[in-house]
Design a protein around this motif. Sequence first.
Motif, mmCIF file in Angstrom:
data_model
loop_
_atom_site.group_PDB
_atom_site.id
_atom_site.type_symbol
_atom_site.label_atom_id
_atom_site.label_comp_id
_atom_site.label_asym_id
_atom_site.label_seq_id
_atom_site.Cartn_x
_atom_site.Cartn_y
_atom_site.Cartn_z
ATOM 1 N N MET A 49 0.672 -1.227 0.055
ATOM 2 C CA MET A 49 0.080 0.000 -0.039
ATOM 3 C C MET A 49 0.718 0.975 -0.009
ATOM 4 N N LEU A 65 -5.617 -1.958 -2.616
ATOM 5 C CA LEU A 65 -6.479 -2.461 -1.373
ATOM 6 C C LEU A 65 -7.596 -3.195 -1.994
ATOM 7 N N LEU A 69 -7.946 -7.106 -0.757
ATOM 8 C CA LEU A 69 -9.056 -7.456 0.155
ATOM 9 C C LEU A 69 -9.891 -8.536 -0.454
ATOM 10 N N SER A 135 -4.360 4.193 12.633
ATOM 11 C CA SER A 135 -3.709 4.459 11.318
ATOM 12 C C SER A 135 -3.159 5.663 11.027
ATOM 13 N N ILE A 144 -4.378 -1.479 9.421
ATOM 14 C CA ILE A 144 -4.343 -2.418 8.442
ATOM 15 C C ILE A 144 -4.517 -3.840 9.257
ATOM 16 N N LEU A 147 -8.166 -4.028 10.072
ATOM 17 C CA LEU A 147 -8.611 -4.286 8.670
ATOM 18 C C LEU A 147 -8.690 -5.693 8.305
ATOM 19 N N ILE A 183 -16.362 -2.841 6.252
ATOM 20 C CA ILE A 183 -14.957 -3.256 6.023
ATOM 21 C C ILE A 183 -14.367 -2.280 4.792
ATOM 22 N N SER A 184 -15.230 -2.068 4.101
ATOM 23 C CA SER A 184 -14.866 -1.147 2.755
ATOM 24 C C SER A 184 -14.755 0.179 3.182
ATOM 25 N N TYR A 186 -13.498 0.853 6.247
ATOM 26 C CA TYR A 186 -12.368 1.093 7.040
ATOM 27 C C TYR A 186 -11.238 1.118 6.204
ATOM 28 N N ALA A 187 -11.272 0.408 4.883
ATOM 29 C CA ALA A 187 -10.320 0.532 4.033
ATOM 30 C C ALA A 187 -9.868 1.699 3.648
ATOM 31 N N SER A 218 -16.000 6.757 2.349
ATOM 32 C CA SER A 218 -15.229 5.974 3.235
ATOM 33 C C SER A 218 -16.224 6.225 4.598
#
Length: 241
Positions: A49, A65, A69, A135, A144, A147, A183-184, A186-187, A218
């Motif tokens: 990343m 990412l 994922l 983060s 991460i 995540l 989770i999306s 979070y990414a 986000s």
Amino acid sequence: MAKRYTLAQDPIFYVTVFLFAVLTTALPALIGQPTFLLVAQTLALFTFMIIPLHQRLLRQTILVLGLWLVTQFIVFLAATVLAEQRTQLAIPHGFAYGMAYIEWFYQIAGAIRPDSFAAQPVARLVELIAITFGSLASVGLIGIWFLVRALNQAAFNMGVLLVVSDTPFAILEAIPFWSLLRISGYAGLVLLLAEPLLTSNWNPFYYLRERRRLLVISILLTLVGLLLEVILPDFWRTLFR
């Protein structure tokens, strides 16, 4: 003038991301090593990343990412379906957790969903703090960790239901939409909050101008995922049961 070579724009880079996502997920999962699983996934994804993120290549970072994922989720899901007894060892208290999730889904003895906020309020608050402040303080490394941990859990949840389900709608009834939305979100937050320390740019106006769309998406995904997690799982379970 020849175009300057950038690793993040090389197709081989993304092939490598895919291969590492498969290896760091499948191998620890199948040998039942929870710590090795999270450490390998976290360090590998963090490394991949920050390569495009350091150059402020937003699209390429999102692609890294997303590719990682999606691959991680599919691989851990497949491992759970094909070798459930092994992946149970890769999830803390995996057998008891899996049974609790099945009992909730099939409404046995009034069981509550084991990954819900009601069941784990402290753990969920820690997760949110780690994704945001963690983060920001660690170039995304702490975020991460949480995540990939959340994604492994979501894949495991879906996998244990697929193993016991005998309906034609097994995939649809088992998929945790609420978790995947959260989770999306979070990414995206991990990506955004990793950038200031990595690039030494702490100007909030830059991010409001250049990263506004990703920031809004986000936050919305995270909030919608958290909201649906309160109202959708029981409805979804009742719909199929």
